[in-house]
Write a protein that holds these residues in place. Structure first.
Motif, PDB file in Angstrom:
ATOM      1  N   GLY A   1      29.198  28.731  34.448  1.00 61.60           N
ATOM      2  CA  GLY A   1      29.326  27.971  33.216  1.00 61.60           C
ATOM      3  C   GLY A   1      30.575  27.125  33.248  1.00 61.60           C
ATOM      4  N   PHE A   2      30.775  26.373  32.170  1.00 65.59           N
ATOM      5  CA  PHE A   2      31.926  25.486  32.121  1.00 65.59           C
ATOM      6  C   PHE A   2      32.308  25.178  30.683  1.00 65.59           C
ATOM      7  N   TYR A   3      33.525  24.768  30.515  1.00 65.11           N
ATOM      8  CA  TYR A   3      34.018  24.176  29.265  1.00 65.11           C
ATOM      9  C   TYR A   3      34.756  22.906  29.640  1.00 65.11           C
ATOM     10  N   LEU A   4      34.673  21.910  28.793  1.00 70.71           N
ATOM     11  CA  LEU A   4      35.519  20.730  28.891  1.00 70.71           C
ATOM     12  C   LEU A   4      36.469  20.803  27.718  1.00 70.71           C
ATOM     13  N   LEU A   5      37.765  20.786  28.016  1.00 73.56           N
ATOM     14  CA  LEU A   5      38.787  21.052  27.011  1.00 73.56           C
ATOM     15  C   LEU A   5      39.786  19.901  26.972  1.00 73.56           C
ATOM     16  N   GLU A   6      40.229  19.545  25.790  1.00 72.81           N
ATOM     17  CA  GLU A   6      41.341  18.612  25.627  1.00 72.81           C
ATOM     18  C   GLU A   6      42.566  19.430  25.227  1.00 72.81           C
ATOM     19  N   ALA A   7      43.685  19.160  25.876  1.00 77.18           N
ATOM     20  CA  ALA A   7      44.905  19.913  25.575  1.00 77.18           C
ATOM     21  C   ALA A   7      46.121  19.064  25.903  1.00 77.18           C
ATOM     22  N   ASP A   8      47.254  19.453  25.335  1.00 73.60           N
ATOM     23  CA  ASP A   8      48.493  18.731  25.579  1.00 73.60           C
ATOM     24  C   ASP A   8      48.990  18.910  27.010  1.00 73.60           C
ATOM     25  N   ASP A   9      48.812  20.128  27.556  1.00 71.02           N
ATOM     26  CA  ASP A   9      49.310  20.381  28.906  1.00 71.02           C
ATOM     27  C   ASP A   9      48.633  21.615  29.495  1.00 71.02           C
ATOM     28  N   LEU A  10      48.905  21.846  30.769  1.00 67.43           N
ATOM     29  CA  LEU A  10      48.303  22.967  31.487  1.00 67.43           C
ATOM     30  C   LEU A  10      48.688  24.310  30.882  1.00 67.43           C
ATOM     31  N   ASP A  11      49.897  24.439  30.385  1.00 66.94           N
ATOM     32  CA  ASP A  11      50.324  25.705  29.776  1.00 66.94           C
ATOM     33  C   ASP A  11      49.426  26.071  28.595  1.00 66.94           C
ATOM     34  N   GLU A  12      49.075  25.093  27.779  1.00 61.83           N
ATOM     35  CA  GLU A  12      48.178  25.345  26.652  1.00 61.83           C
ATOM     36  C   GLU A  12      46.803  25.793  27.141  1.00 61.83           C
ATOM     37  N   VAL A  13      46.314  25.161  28.198  1.00 65.75           N
ATOM     38  CA  VAL A  13      45.006  25.524  28.756  1.00 65.75           C
ATOM     39  C   VAL A  13      45.042  26.949  29.294  1.00 65.75           C
ATOM     40  N   ILE A  14      46.065  27.296  30.024  1.00 62.22           N
ATOM     41  CA  ILE A  14      46.187  28.651  30.588  1.00 62.22           C
ATOM     42  C   ILE A  14      46.222  29.690  29.474  1.00 62.22           C
ATOM     43  N   ARG A  15      46.946  29.389  28.398  1.00 62.79           N
ATOM     44  CA  ARG A  15      47.010  30.324  27.267  1.00 62.79           C
ATOM     45  C   ARG A  15      45.612  30.563  26.697  1.00 62.79           C
ATOM     46  N   LEU A  16      44.824  29.503  26.555  1.00 63.13           N
ATOM     47  CA  LEU A  16      43.463  29.647  26.017  1.00 63.13           C
ATOM     48  C   LEU A  16      42.531  30.324  27.018  1.00 63.13           C
ATOM     49  N   VAL A  17      42.634  29.950  28.273  1.00 60.41           N
ATOM     50  CA  VAL A  17      41.771  30.542  29.308  1.00 60.41           C
ATOM     51  C   VAL A  17      41.981  32.045  29.403  1.00 60.41           C
ATOM     52  N   SER A  18      43.183  32.498  29.121  1.00 59.29           N
ATOM     53  CA  SER A  18      43.454  33.936  29.202  1.00 59.29           C
ATOM     54  C   SER A  18      42.606  34.740  28.220  1.00 59.29           C
ATOM     55  N   LEU A  19      41.990  34.079  27.246  1.00 56.37           N
ATOM     56  CA  LEU A  19      41.104  34.759  26.293  1.00 56.37           C
ATOM     57  C   LEU A  19      39.707  34.998  26.860  1.00 56.37           C
ATOM     58  N   LEU A  20      39.348  34.308  27.937  1.00 58.21           N
ATOM     59  CA  LEU A  20      37.997  34.432  28.488  1.00 58.21           C
ATOM     60  C   LEU A  20      37.826  35.741  29.251  1.00 58.21           C
ATOM     61  N   PRO A  21      36.674  36.399  29.113  1.00 62.68           N
ATOM     62  CA  PRO A  21      36.471  37.690  29.776  1.00 62.68           C
ATOM     63  C   PRO A  21      36.435  37.586  31.297  1.00 62.68           C
ATOM     64  N   GLU A  22      36.100  36.429  31.829  1.00 62.08           N
ATOM     65  CA  GLU A  22      36.031  36.270  33.289  1.00 62.08           C
ATOM     66  C   GLU A  22      37.405  36.412  33.948  1.00 62.08           C
ATOM     67  N   VAL A  23      38.453  36.211  33.186  1.00 59.57           N
ATOM     68  CA  VAL A  23      39.808  36.344  33.727  1.00 59.57           C
ATOM     69  C   VAL A  23      40.132  37.807  34.024  1.00 59.57           C
ATOM     70  N   ARG A  24      39.541  38.708  33.262  1.00 61.61           N
ATOM     71  CA  ARG A  24      39.827  40.137  33.443  1.00 61.61           C
ATOM     72  C   ARG A  24      38.790  40.853  34.302  1.00 61.61           C
ATOM     73  N   ALA A  25      37.645  40.246  34.562  1.00 61.38           N
ATOM     74  CA  ALA A  25      36.615  40.891  35.389  1.00 61.38           C
ATOM     75  C   ALA A  25      36.982  40.747  36.865  1.00 61.38           C
ATOM     76  N   THR A  26      36.678  41.750  37.645  1.00 52.38           N
ATOM     77  CA  THR A  26      37.046  41.725  39.063  1.00 52.38           C
ATOM     78  C   THR A  26      36.136  40.831  39.896  1.00 52.38           C
ATOM     79  N   HIS A  27      34.994  40.422  39.363  1.00 51.09           N
ATOM     80  CA  HIS A  27      34.041  39.633  40.133  1.00 51.09           C
ATOM     81  C   HIS A  27      34.026  38.155  39.733  1.00 51.09           C
ATOM     82  N   SER A  28      34.948  37.727  38.894  1.00 51.40           N
ATOM     83  CA  SER A  28      34.881  36.361  38.415  1.00 51.40           C
ATOM     84  C   SER A  28      36.262  35.745  38.249  1.00 51.40           C
ATOM     85  N   ALA A  29      36.275  34.457  37.982  1.00 49.93           N
ATOM     86  CA  ALA A  29      37.529  33.722  37.800  1.00 49.93           C
ATOM     87  C   ALA A  29      37.225  32.435  37.043  1.00 49.93           C
TER      88      ALA A  29
END
Length: 118
Positions: free
Chosen positions: A80-108
């Motif tokens: 899957g995918f998301y297209l996101l508008e953000a001020d900078d990469l730090d903001e994107v990383i903060r939001l991405v950390s909410l996604l379950p794929e970040v914590r699963a061992t089989h995904s990223a």
């Protein structure tokens, strides 16, 4: 404001093996991400499994070569995918950390800046 493509990679077999309760938690985490991101989410969708894909490449005499499925050297495919508008990469990383794929061992989640030509 810059645009970022979030590419969600994972093992389709792992996703297919999820229970109804696991899917409910997974969808709830994505809903929390969308709520936190708000109007910064420009688009996004879950994709059908990789074997349903069709790949088109250049062939002989400008005739395209069409093959079933993607070319994968790994178990991880694009889920899957998301297209996101953000001020900078730090903001994107903060939001991405909410996604379950970040914590699963089989995904990223791969974050790619979108090229701006204007």
């Amino acid at each position: 404001m810059a645009k970022y493509m979030l590419l969600i990679h994972g093992d389709a077999a792992q996703w297919e093996a999820m229970t109804a309760e696991e899917w409910a938690a997974h969808h709830a985490a994505h809903a929390a991400f969308r709520e936190a991101a708000g109007s910064r989410v420009v688009g996004g969708e879950q994709l059908e499994p990789a074997p349903t894909a069709t790949t088109v490449r250049g062939g002989v005499a400008d005739e395209p070569v069409i093959t079933d499925g993607p070319f994968l050297d790994t178990k991880e495919g694009l889920g899957g995918f998301y297209l996101l508008e953000a001020d900078d990469l730090d903001e994107v990383i903060r939001l991405v950390s909410l996604l379950p794929e970040v914590r699963a061992t089989h995904s990223a989640v791969e974050i790619r800046p979108v090229v701006s030509r204007g």
